[in-house]
Design an enzyme around this catalytic site. Structure first.
Site, PDB file in Angstrom:
ATOM      1  CB  SER A 143       0.476   5.535  -0.125  1.00 55.16           C
ATOM      2  OG  SER A 143       0.501   4.595  -1.180  1.00 55.16           O
ATOM      3  CE1 TYR A 156       4.256   2.312   2.530  1.00 56.56           C
ATOM      4  CE2 TYR A 156       2.663   1.876   0.781  1.00 56.56           C
ATOM      5  CZ  TYR A 156       3.628   2.693   1.351  1.00 56.56           C
ATOM      6  OH  TYR A 156       3.969   3.883   0.755  1.00 56.56           O
TER       7      TYR A 156
END
Ligand code: NAD
Length: 235
Positions: A143, A156
């Site tokens: 990501s 995250y």
């Protein structure tokens, strides 16, 4: 004839979003696809959709990537059905409460289990046979949160930094083995992962096929070319 005729790909987290998009695109290039996730009814829907388009063969295997046994069984079933696996896409992921101040330790554990341990279990299960054949391609979906941290993305981001570290180290470990590793870092993509979060911003979101196209690019290069890193952001 598709660019991936005769190849076989496993996609984790194929029941929705980016994983389903990648599975569709690989199948439309002629690959046999092995759909892995926990929700079998969603996987069966995708299996029927791909078969209706008349593309490659499809195998569905219910898999929880946090279970080492499940992931090993997934690879075993894929190899039994299609002989060997050319591409393994570590896509399954979760984005839950990520602020340390939230104190949601259970959600951090879940993200660590799926986003980090799940990726390592996938790699560990597929590598021996890829090394034996001196051929194969591991794709890790990280990501842009693995490149930058914001005050709402701490945990995250930590898991996605880990995915990028695993991709980077593994690529070095695998030099000259014939096995390739690609790390893909998507920006915001229109999936359920972000629709339920407060991370929405005003940029147009990417579509799942935009990430799927990046996968196709990486896996269709000549076999001496390893595309290590791809970052895809909306304009
Ligand atoms: P999504 O929620 O639609 O898909 C996630 C998939 O992972 C689902 O199929 C889900 O069932 C599966 N999954 C979750 N836990 C699992 C487990 N324990 N075992 C097996 N499967 C499991 O979201 P998405 O956006 O398609 O996410 C796919 C990947 O892309 C994730 O790794 C996510 O972190 C990454 N990503 C998404 C975005 C975005 O903006 N959507 C951006 C960057 C990276």
């Amino acid at each position: 004839m598709g660019l991936l005729q005769g190849k076989t790909a496993i996609i984790t987290g194929a029941s929705s979003g980016i994983g389903a998009g990648i599975a569709n695109e690989l199948a439309s290039e002629g690959a046999n696809v092995v759909l892995a996730a926990r929700r079998t009814e969603k996987l069966n829907e995708l299996e029927n959709e791909i078969k209706e388009q008349g593309s490659g063969n499809v195998l569905t295997v219910q898999t929880d990537v946090t279970s080492r046994q499940d992931v090993e069984e997934l690879v075993k079933q894929a190899e039994t059905t299609f002989n060997h696996v050319d591409i393994f896409v570590n896509n399954a992921g979760q984005m839950l409460s990520s602020q340390v101040l939230s104190g949601k330790v259970d959600e951090w554990e879940q993200m660590i289990d799926v986003n980090i341990k799940g990726v390592l279990f996938g790699i560990n299960s597929i590598l021996p046979s890829m090394l034996e054949r001196s051929s194969g391609h591991i794709i890790n979906i990280a990501s842009v949160s693995g490149l930058e941290v914001t005050k709402v993305s701490t945990v995250y981001s930590a898991t996605k930094f880990a995915v990028r570290a695993i991709s980077t180290g593994l690529e070095k470990e695998l030099a000259k083995t014939g096995v390739r590793v690609t790390n893909i870092s998507p920006g915001m993509v229109d999936t359920s992962l972000v629709s339920g979060s407060s991370w929405n911003n005003e940029r147009k979101k990417l579509e799942t096929k935009d990430i799927a196209k990046a996968v196709i690019y990486a896996v269709t290069q000549p076999d001496y070319v390893n595309v290590n890193e791809i970052t895809v952001r909306p304009v």
